[in-house]
Design a protein around this motif. Structure first.
Motif, PDB file in Angstrom:
ATOM      1  N   TRP A 436       0.869  -1.121   0.044  1.00  0.00           N
ATOM      2  CA  TRP A 436       0.095  -0.275  -0.050  1.00  0.00           C
ATOM      3  C   TRP A 436       1.021   0.988  -0.224  1.00  0.00           C
ATOM      4  O   TRP A 436       2.209   1.127   0.899  1.00  0.00           O
ATOM      5  N   TYR A 437       0.869   2.173  -0.741  1.00  0.00           N
ATOM      6  CA  TYR A 437       1.679   3.461  -0.903  1.00  0.00           C
ATOM      7  C   TYR A 437       0.148   4.239  -1.213  1.00  0.00           C
ATOM      8  O   TYR A 437      -0.489   4.556  -2.255  1.00  0.00           O
ATOM      9  N   ALA A 438       0.279   6.003  -0.053  1.00  0.00           N
ATOM     10  CA  ALA A 438      -0.778   6.975  -0.470  1.00  0.00           C
ATOM     11  C   ALA A 438       0.292   8.285  -0.505  1.00  0.00           C
ATOM     12  O   ALA A 438       1.185   8.168   0.996  1.00  0.00           O
ATOM     13  N   ALA A 512      -9.430  13.118  -4.778  1.00  0.00           N
ATOM     14  CA  ALA A 512      -9.051  14.842  -4.440  1.00  0.00           C
ATOM     15  C   ALA A 512     -10.038  15.915  -5.360  1.00  0.00           C
ATOM     16  O   ALA A 512     -10.616  16.315  -5.254  1.00  0.00           O
ATOM     17  N   VAL A 513      -9.806  14.860  -6.697  1.00  0.00           N
ATOM     18  CA  VAL A 513     -11.035  14.792  -7.767  1.00  0.00           C
ATOM     19  C   VAL A 513     -12.367  15.115  -7.449  1.00  0.00           C
ATOM     20  O   VAL A 513     -13.495  15.805  -7.542  1.00  0.00           O
ATOM     21  N   THR A 580      -9.159  18.016  -1.945  1.00  0.00           N
ATOM     22  CA  THR A 580      -7.958  17.079  -1.393  1.00  0.00           C
ATOM     23  C   THR A 580      -8.110  16.106  -0.805  1.00  0.00           C
ATOM     24  O   THR A 580      -8.911  15.363  -1.088  1.00  0.00           O
ATOM     25  N   SER A 581      -6.869  15.081  -0.499  1.00  0.00           N
ATOM     26  CA  SER A 581      -7.295  13.923  -0.388  1.00  0.00           C
ATOM     27  C   SER A 581      -5.797  13.799   0.020  1.00  0.00           C
ATOM     28  O   SER A 581      -4.440  14.555   0.247  1.00  0.00           O
ATOM     29  N   THR A 692      -9.104   3.765   1.393  1.00  0.00           N
ATOM     30  CA  THR A 692      -9.203   5.188   0.545  1.00  0.00           C
ATOM     31  C   THR A 692     -10.705   5.364   0.105  1.00  0.00           C
ATOM     32  O   THR A 692     -10.979   4.285  -0.014  1.00  0.00           O
ATOM     33  N   PRO A 693     -10.924   6.670   0.434  1.00  0.00           N
ATOM     34  CA  PRO A 693     -12.186   7.217  -0.177  1.00  0.00           C
ATOM     35  C   PRO A 693     -12.377   6.562  -1.226  1.00  0.00           C
ATOM     36  O   PRO A 693     -14.127   5.862  -1.930  1.00  0.00           O
TER      37      PRO A 693
END
Length: 734
Positions: A436-438, A512-513, A580-581, A692-693
């Motif tokens: 996992w990476y964010a 974010a979008v 934003t995220s 994540t959303p």
């Protein structure tokens, strides 16, 4: 309204929105950029791997036709290194002293009116060296060893005791060579100074980081720097750093007071923009008679450049891939006189998975146990390190769905037992994970008076389909037909975004979008909150749906109005909102963030007399979380699979004992072509991820991981020969 416009847009396998531009040759890649008054730079590179520059004779080059400037370490101003980034430190600034740290290091740049004049003059620069004995191999005992700098080594339980009492042990050494990313498009940079402002067109996967780097190196506020990369023709990790030749291009433009363009040659691509580092991996597995793992010990050594900190935790994933109480992983780097390594698609996992999944296959043979069954018996229902449940995991479904589609049950387990005429047939498989990476991300959305929308972020699309997928997300959230939405990226003046790499951009950017688009919808509702003429007066967001550019009341669907109506009545040309995220904090989830999972099944054919290996077909079963566009996601898996076939059978960057890369052309560095790629089948399983959303996990890397091991395991099944060193070649099998 058309069916396409009323159907759910996210998840649909729509065609690329940038496809027409690309097929028409109208997409402007960095090498296509030309600006008025530009001149050209050509690099001079070291012909030794270690030592110092005794002298540089530039007189002939300076007198050559069209030459404007020859830049060496004698005239280069002191430049600070770039900033620390989410992926580590920037490469050191170029031409700061007379030291040589690797073969192919930039030692000068010639700037001339035409590219031909610059290249000709560069050949006239005469450099004399005081060469030292270079350190070029992982086996060199003189090399300085660097222990794991990121704290990713693991040590749980008692591996020594578990191995001493194991019923069955497998212990072997696996090696992988240097690989070079080699995107088809040559890396190019165009630097333009206008007063105190700098514009750089560059082959980068990370415009926001590049902007920060130029600002720091050249002492500028970030608002005075603009980086443009609307189209990047592949990179596979090469574009995640600002390389020395890019800094030199910007410096040259400042010195000659004209725009400067530099396009790397193919040989320069091998030494200037990174590569996948080689590895030597010692792996020992212990198990009981039932096949339950009792111990995993994985020690890996890989190279790093003399003054760089690129780090790949090759062994790290072995600590979390399977349920095992006793695990030891260690990663060590050896400092060598080599060009800086960098991420290459599926960094660290590509190398480490080859060793782990090959060793598991060897264990399955020793136990006379089916390889899929062995992996199922050691399935990690929870995170093996912290015991937390995964935010999602459908690896078991990957094994079962992949085996079914592949026809794994037809496999005769005995090596050399399956034939088709002169061809030995082998079935191999591998389990796969990618972590996992964010990173934080920003986006901006605008709805205009004509009912169209414009959404943007400073991300890049390296061919993965970001333009398309984010257009879908934008259109879906705003309820505007796809053809009325424009999504733009590749401009550092847009809201900052993370790199296109690590399989983390899609989740961050989509969130974010969606946030930006939702905020625009809310702005519309804010406008009409007290509007007596609006049927939406007083409505909250949850009380409204948006379809075909119109906002409708949920309780009375016939009542509503369009974006255009609202903006026109209120005298607004447009409404804009930023979104934003922020990555989830794993400590607050109560769960372990899950990366992508998968299972790879491969059929190979090996000529019994000649040792020729052909990959006949591959089935990839992937848990990538929520899939936003099945067509582009499938394309990503197929592309990664082709790269995995290259790693398994073709790719090896050959460096001689002087430190010179001996096969730095696409004529000598072998990559798979159409004839080397058999039938590709991809199946997606699993559910949206809870970390994540957006529910995504990313599929950019997972396609490559596991292919090399599955091919090697299939080759063993076909021939009875176990190959532990990549690439697998004819001489391994004859």
């Amino acid at each position: 309204m058309s069916v396409v416009e009323t159907a759910p847009l996210v998840g649909a396998g729509i065609d690329r929105v940038d496809g027409a531009l690309k097929t028409a040759g109208a997409a402007a890649y960095p090498s296509d950029v030309n600006v008025p008054g530009q001149v050209y730079g050509a690099l001079v590179q070291s012909t030794v791997a270690s030592g110092r520059i005794r002298s540089v004779d530039t007189l002939a080059a300076e007198a050559a036709p069209g030459v404007l400037r020859v830049i060496t370490h004698h005239v280069t101003p002191r430049l600070p290194d770039g900033p620390m980034t989410a992926l580590g430190a920037s490469p050191p600034a170029p031409l700061q002293d007379d030291r040589i740290l690797h073969h192919g290091q930039h030692v000068a740049m010639v700037v001339a009116e035409t590219p031909e004049e610059a290249a000709a003059a560069a050949r006239m620069v005469a450099v004399e060296y005081a060469a030292d004995d270079a350190l070029t191999g992982l086996g060199d005992a003189r090399a300085e060893l660097v222990e794991n700098p990121w704290g990713l080594d693991s040590d749980r339980g008692s591996v020594a005791e578990a191995l001493a009492t194991a019923d069955v042990k497998v212990s072997a050494t696996y090696t992988t060579p240097d690989n070079t990313n080699n995107p088809l498009g040559l890396f190019a940079t165009v630097a333009v100074w206008e007063g105190g402002k700098l514009t750089v067109h560059d082959t980068t996967q990370w415009p926001s980081m590049a902007r920060a780097t130029f600002a720091k190196v050249f002492g500028l506020p970030e608002t005075s720097v603009r980086v443009l990369a609307p189209y990047v023709g592949g990179a596979f990790g090469n574009g995640l750093r600002v390389w020395p030749h890019v800094i030199l291009t910007v410096l040259a433009a400042r010195l000659v007071k004209r725009p400067v363009k530099v396009v790397l040659t193919r040989p320069q691509m091998f030494t200037s923009i990174g590569h996948r580092p080689s590895s030597v991996q010692h792996l020992t597995l212990g198990a009981d008679r039932s096949g339950t793992l009792t111990a995993v010990e994985h020690r890996a050594t890989s190279p790093v450049a003399m003054e760089d900190d690129d780090y790949e935790p090759v062994a790290a994933s072995s600590a979390v891939s399977y349920a095992c109480a006793n695990v030891l992983t260690r990663d060590t780097q050896a400092r060598l006189h080599i060009p800086d390594p960098t991420s290459m698609r599926a960094p660290a996992e590509a190398q480490g998975n080859f060793a782990l999944e090959s060793a598991l296959d060897e264990l399955a043979v020793a136990l006379r146990l089916d390889p899929v069954e062995l992996r199922l018996r050691n399935y990690a229902e929870n995170h093996p390190g912290n015991g937390l449940p995964w935010t999602s995991k459908a690896l078991k479904e990957c094994y079962l769905a992949g085996a079914e589609r592949f026809g794994w049950s037809r496999r005769d387990p005995e090596p050399r037992s399956m034939r088709d005429g002169d061809w030995l047939v082998g079935y191999g498989m591998a389990g796969v994970t990618y972590p996992w990476y964010a990173q934080p991300c920003n986006a901006r959305a605008t709805v205009r008076r004509d009912g169209s929308a414009f959404v943007r972020s400073a991300a890049t699309d390296i061919g993965t389909g970001t333009y398309t997928v984010m257009t879908q997300v934008s259109a879906d959230t705003l309820g505007i037909p796809l053809g009325r939405v424009r999504f733009d990226l590749g401009d550092s003046d847009m809201p900052a975004a993370p790199q296109a790499g690590g399989s983390g951009l899609t989740g961050a950017l989509a969130t974010a979008v969606r946030d930006a688009c939702e905020r625009v919808v809310q702005q519309v509702l804010d406008l009409v909150r007290e509007d007596g003429e609006s049927p939406l007066r007083g409505c909250r967001r949850e009380e409204v749906t948006v379809v075909d550019g119109r906002l409708h009341r949920r309780d009375r669907p016939a009542e509503g109005e369009s974006y255009a109506d609202v903006l026109d009545r209120h005298g607004k040309e447009e409404l804009t909102a930023d979104g934003t995220s922020t990555p989830a904090d794993p400590s607050t989830l109560g769960m372990a963030p899950a990366g992508a999972f998968g299972a790879k099944f491969v059929e190979v054919r090996v000529d019994a007399d000649l040792g020729v290996v052909r990959v006949a077909r591959v089935v990839s079963a992937i848990d990538g979380g929520r899939i936003l566009n099945e067509k582009t996601a499938r394309s990503q898996i197929i592309g990664g699979t082709v790269g995995g076939i290259g790693q398994a059978l073709f790719e090896e960057t050959a460096t001689d004992r002087t430190g010179r890369i001996a096969n730095a052309t696409l004529g000598d560095y072998l990559v798979p072509v159409n004839a080397d790629v058999g039938d590709m089948d991809v199946v997606f399983v699993g559910e949206p991820d809870r970390a994540t959303p957006a529910g995504t996990k990313g599929v950019g890397e997972i396609g490559l991981v596991g292919i090399a091991a599955a091919v090697a395991n299939a080759v063993h099944h076909a021939t009875g020969k176990r190959v532990r060193s990549l690439p697998i070649t004819l001489d391994d099998l004859l």
